[in-house]
Scaffold this motif. Structure first.
Motif: not given
Length: 371
Positions: A45-62
């Motif tokens: 799905t696109g790592l840069d976009r997905a990681a930013a969206a998940l971090a904004a949602a509250g994910a702290k660990t990847f």
């Protein structure tokens, strides 16, 4: 206009749905942290976009598979904790420390190299320890792990103890409870270290008859992207990807006409065919084609199911649009993945799984992001 405007396929990625799926999974076991697995370009799905969206949602660990992926996550989510699942390549300790990401160490050699780097540098970067409880893939053997923990540790304090479930997508299998029990016993030897066992299927399953699978940290991957890893059990997940293909030609063909390479399917009725500008080079696996007596995958025009006809080619697919509106023609778009036919449906039609469908999504598609 750009070349993207003339692409054969249009892939829409709903980052809002991705964020909602993470929130849904996080809420299943609120006492346990919910991480996000974003390896393989965030499952296509696109790592840069997905990681930013998940971090904004509250994910702290990847979790990622390679250092190159970790660098992308670090740029997209500067405050996140990032683990690299595929371990520590020889000589890579300094690079990991400079980026501020954590290797998942699964062998004595990796552990010794990491401990040596700590001793030589005077730094104390974090790392995880992977214990194999039944996958027979990466990780210390349970006896090895117990020996190291009882014998004074690893030369550093692990930031995380983890193992990986092999059969949680089949809830009736006894192996999941055996793994949970074995992991809990080993974790008891180092009770202060956070522990992680549950993948997507384990997160949805939540527990076995013997106990909770969540531990301190869960690692959902494919479920974030709308795929249900536990077949036959409903999951409250939203589709994240929608794929449409461009029609480049329509044609009428008589009953009995052979279609495509090998002529493996002959038309049972007079048919109108639409030729789509995508194929197996775009991740639509060749096994999803059809032949006489063996139907394959299907596209949709509105609510009308339009089955694939014949073999899938490298860049082309034929579908039967006889029952679709007559307006379908050159330049029309048809649904390949979406509300009618999801990644798991296409996976089943191709004899594989949603993981392979997602991670095979082509870079030839025009990509559109929502949210």
């Amino acid at each position: 206009m750009t070349d993207d405007d003339f692409a054969g396929g249009r892939l829409t990625i709903d980052l809002g749905a991705l964020a909602d799926n993470w929130r849904t999974l996080a809420a299943l076991s609120p006492a346990s942290e919910c991480a996000a697995v974003v390896k393989a370009d965030a499952y296509g799905t696109g790592l840069d976009r997905a990681a930013a969206a998940l971090a904004a949602a509250g994910a702290k660990t990847f979790f990622v598979a390679h250092l190159s992926e970790a660098r992308v996550v670090r740029a997209a989510a500067p405050e996140a904790v990032v683990y690299v699942l595929n371990g520590l390549p020889r000589g890579a300790a300094l690079a990991y420390a400079e980026v501020g990401v954590r290797p998942v160490l699964g062998s004595r050699e990796e552990i010794a190299e990491w401990a040596g780097f700590i001793a030589a540098s005077g730094a104390n970067p974090a790392a995880a320890i992977h214990i194999d409880t039944g996958m027979t893939r990466l990780g210390l053997e349970p006896a090895e792990a117990a020996e190291l923990m009882r014998g004074g540790g690893f030369g550093f304090r692990p930031a995380l103890l983890m193992s990986h479930l092999a059969c949680a997508d089949e809830p009736e299998r006894p192996e999941t409870e055996r793994q949970r029990s074995a992991f809990a016993g080993l974790r008891a030897l180092l009770p202060d270290a956070p522990a992680s066992l549950a993948n997507s299927a384990g997160t949805l399953l939540s527990r076995t008859a013997g106990g909770d699978l969540a531990f301190d940290l869960r690692r959902p991957g494919v479920a974030l992207y709308g795929s249900n890893p536990v077949a036959g059990r409903p999951a409250p997940l939203k589709p994240v990807v929608r794929l449409e293909a461009r029609v480049i030609q329509t044609r009428d063909a008589a009953a009995g006409t052979a279609v495509g390479y090998g002529g493996v399917e002959t038309l049972a009725r007079p048919s109108r065919l639409a030729i789509l500008s995508i194929g197996y080079a775009d991740g639509i696996l060749r096994a999803g084609g059809s032949e006489d007596g063996a139907p394959g995958a299907a596209a949709y025009v509105g609510d009308v199911r339009c089955p694939y006809v014949g073999r899938i080619s490298m860049d082309l697919i034929a579908i039967d649009v006889t029952d679709a509106p007559a307006s379908v023609g050159r330049g029309s778009w048809v649904e390949i993945l979406g509300d009618h036919f999801g990644v798991d449906d296409l996976g089943r039609a191709c004899g594989t799984i949603g993981y392979e469908v997602l991670t095979g999504l082509s870079r030839r598609y025009q990509r559109l992001y929502l949210g």
